[in-house]
Design an enzyme around this catalytic site. Structure first.
Site, PDB file in Angstrom:
ATOM      1  N   LEU A   1      -7.217   8.323  -1.116  1.00 38.12           N
ATOM      2  CA  LEU A   1      -7.051   7.133  -1.576  1.00 38.12           C
ATOM      3  C   LEU A   1      -7.727   6.233  -0.158  1.00 38.12           C
ATOM      4  O   LEU A   1      -7.806   6.342   0.577  1.00 38.12           O
ATOM      5  CB  LEU A   1      -5.723   6.351  -1.115  1.00 38.12           C
ATOM      6  CG  LEU A   1      -5.533   4.502  -0.798  1.00 38.12           C
ATOM      7  CD1 LEU A   1      -5.797   3.912  -2.061  1.00 38.12           C
ATOM      8  CD2 LEU A   1      -3.249   4.684  -0.402  1.00 38.12           C
ATOM      9  N   SER A   2      -8.796   5.243  -0.866  1.00 40.18           N
ATOM     10  CA  SER A   2      -9.604   4.820   0.807  1.00 40.18           C
ATOM     11  C   SER A   2      -9.345   3.691   0.987  1.00 40.18           C
ATOM     12  O   SER A   2      -8.088   3.110   1.351  1.00 40.18           O
ATOM     13  CB  SER A   2     -10.766   3.829  -0.051  1.00 40.18           C
ATOM     14  OG  SER A   2     -12.179   4.638  -0.982  1.00 40.18           O
ATOM     15  N   GLN A   3      -9.803   3.810   3.219  1.00 40.43           N
ATOM     16  CA  GLN A   3      -9.165   2.762   3.909  1.00 40.43           C
ATOM     17  C   GLN A   3      -8.867   1.823   3.151  1.00 40.43           C
ATOM     18  O   GLN A   3      -9.961   1.322   2.552  1.00 40.43           O
ATOM     19  CB  GLN A   3      -9.951   3.058   5.449  1.00 40.43           C
ATOM     20  CG  GLN A   3     -10.908   2.356   5.293  1.00 40.43           C
ATOM     21  CD  GLN A   3     -11.943   3.523   6.303  1.00 40.43           C
ATOM     22  OE1 GLN A   3     -12.735   3.847   6.145  1.00 40.43           O
ATOM     23  NE2 GLN A   3     -12.130   2.403   7.303  1.00 40.43           N
TER      24      GLN A   3
ATOM     25  N   ARG B   1       0.323  -0.941   0.078  1.00 37.38           N
ATOM     26  CA  ARG B   1      -0.053  -0.058   0.202  1.00 37.38           C
ATOM     27  C   ARG B   1       0.951   1.377  -0.069  1.00 37.38           C
ATOM     28  O   ARG B   1       0.264   1.662  -0.407  1.00 37.38           O
ATOM     29  CB  ARG B   1      -0.922  -0.316   1.178  1.00 37.38           C
ATOM     30  CG  ARG B   1      -1.859   0.853   1.472  1.00 37.38           C
ATOM     31  CD  ARG B   1      -2.527   1.182   2.054  1.00 37.38           C
ATOM     32  NE  ARG B   1      -3.510   2.104   2.394  1.00 37.38           N
ATOM     33  CZ  ARG B   1      -4.452   2.428   1.503  1.00 37.38           C
ATOM     34  NH1 ARG B   1      -5.399   1.297   1.503  1.00 37.38           N
ATOM     35  NH2 ARG B   1      -5.695   3.745   3.155  1.00 37.38           N
TER      36      ARG B   1
END
EC number: 2.1.1.77
Length: 205
Positions: free
Chosen positions: A50-52, A24
C-alpha cells in the site's frame, strides 16, 4: 496526516478532503493498523504494498488536474483497495482492474463496508486495461511497467490523462503523466522519482 501532506506540497482541497474521508486503517491488516498513517508504504501480502499517503495524494492530484469531479476513471492495480476508495470520493464511476483475485475480493468487501457503491471490478491483466468501458477521462496505474502499455494510452478519452510510474524497480522510476491530445497525439510529462512494485502481466486465481 493532512498537515504533513500540505507540507509536502499537496494543495488541491478536494484531494485533501478525499484523503480525510477514507479510513486508511481499514485497508491494512490489523497488525499494521497502528502504522496506517505513517509516511511509508505498508505490505499487503504477495509481495505487494500500500503506497505511502503522499504518493496516493500526489497521484490523485495529478489524476484530477484541478477538476472538481471526473465521470469515468480507470485504476490498474486494485491492491488493498485504498486508492480506488480515494478516487471514489472524487469520481462518478471508478473502474478497477487487479490480477490477483484474492486482493480484488478483499477490496470489494472493504469498499462495501464503507458504503462505496460507485466502484466496478475486473479480474484481469492490468496491461490490457478495461477496453469495453473505455474511453476514460483518467487512468491511474499503481505499479510500474518498464514501458507504458500502448493499450492504456488507447483507452484514454481525448484530453484524458494517464498517471503511471515507469521504469525498472530500483532503477529510477519516474511518475509520468501522458495526456491524449488527439487520436494519435500524446503529451508526456515527468514528475517525481518513485519506487513501485512492478506491473506484471497475467492473472492469478
Amino acid at each position: 496526516m493532512l498537515e504533513r501532506l500540505v507540507s509536502q506540497g499537496i494543495r488541491a482541497q478536494p484531494v485533501l478532503d478525499a484523503m480525510a474521508a477514507v479510513p486508511r486503517e481499514a485497508f491494512v491488516d490489523e497488525v499494521q493498523s497502528v502504522r496506517a498513517y505513517e509516511d511509508c508504504s505498508l505490505p499487503i501480502g504477495q509481495g505487494q504494498t500500500l503506497s505511502q499517503p503522499y504518493i496516493v495524494a500526489r497521484m490523485t492530484e495529478l489524476v484530477m488536474a484541478g477538476e472538481p469531479r471526473l465521470t469515468r476513471v480507470l485504476e490498474v492495480g486494485t491492491g488493498s483497495g485504498y486508492q480506488a476508495a480515494v478516487l471514489a470520493q472524487l469520481c462518478q464511476s471508478v473502474f478497477t482492474v487487479e490480477r490477483i483475485g484474492a486482493f480484488l475480493e478483499q477490496a470489494k468487501a472493504r469498499h462495501r463496508a464503507l458504503g462505496l457503491l460507485n466502484i466496478r471490478y475486473m479480474h484481469r491483466d492490468g496491461f490490457k486495461g478495461w477496453p469495453s468501458q473505455a474511453p476514460f477521462e483518467a487512468i491511474v496505474v499503481t505499479a510500474a511497467p518498464d514501458a507504458v502499455p500502448p493499450e492504456l494510452k488507447e483507452q484514454l478519452a481525448i484530453g484524458g490523462r494517464l498517471v503511471i510510474p515507469v521504469g525498472a524497480q530500483g532503477g529510477g522510476q519516474k511518475l509520468t503523466v501522458i495526456t491524449r491530445l488527439a487520436d494519435n497525439e500524446y503529451q508526456t510529462r515527468w514528475y517525481d522519482l518513485v519506487s513501485f512494485v512492478p506491473l506484471l502481466p497475467g492473472s492469478l486465481a
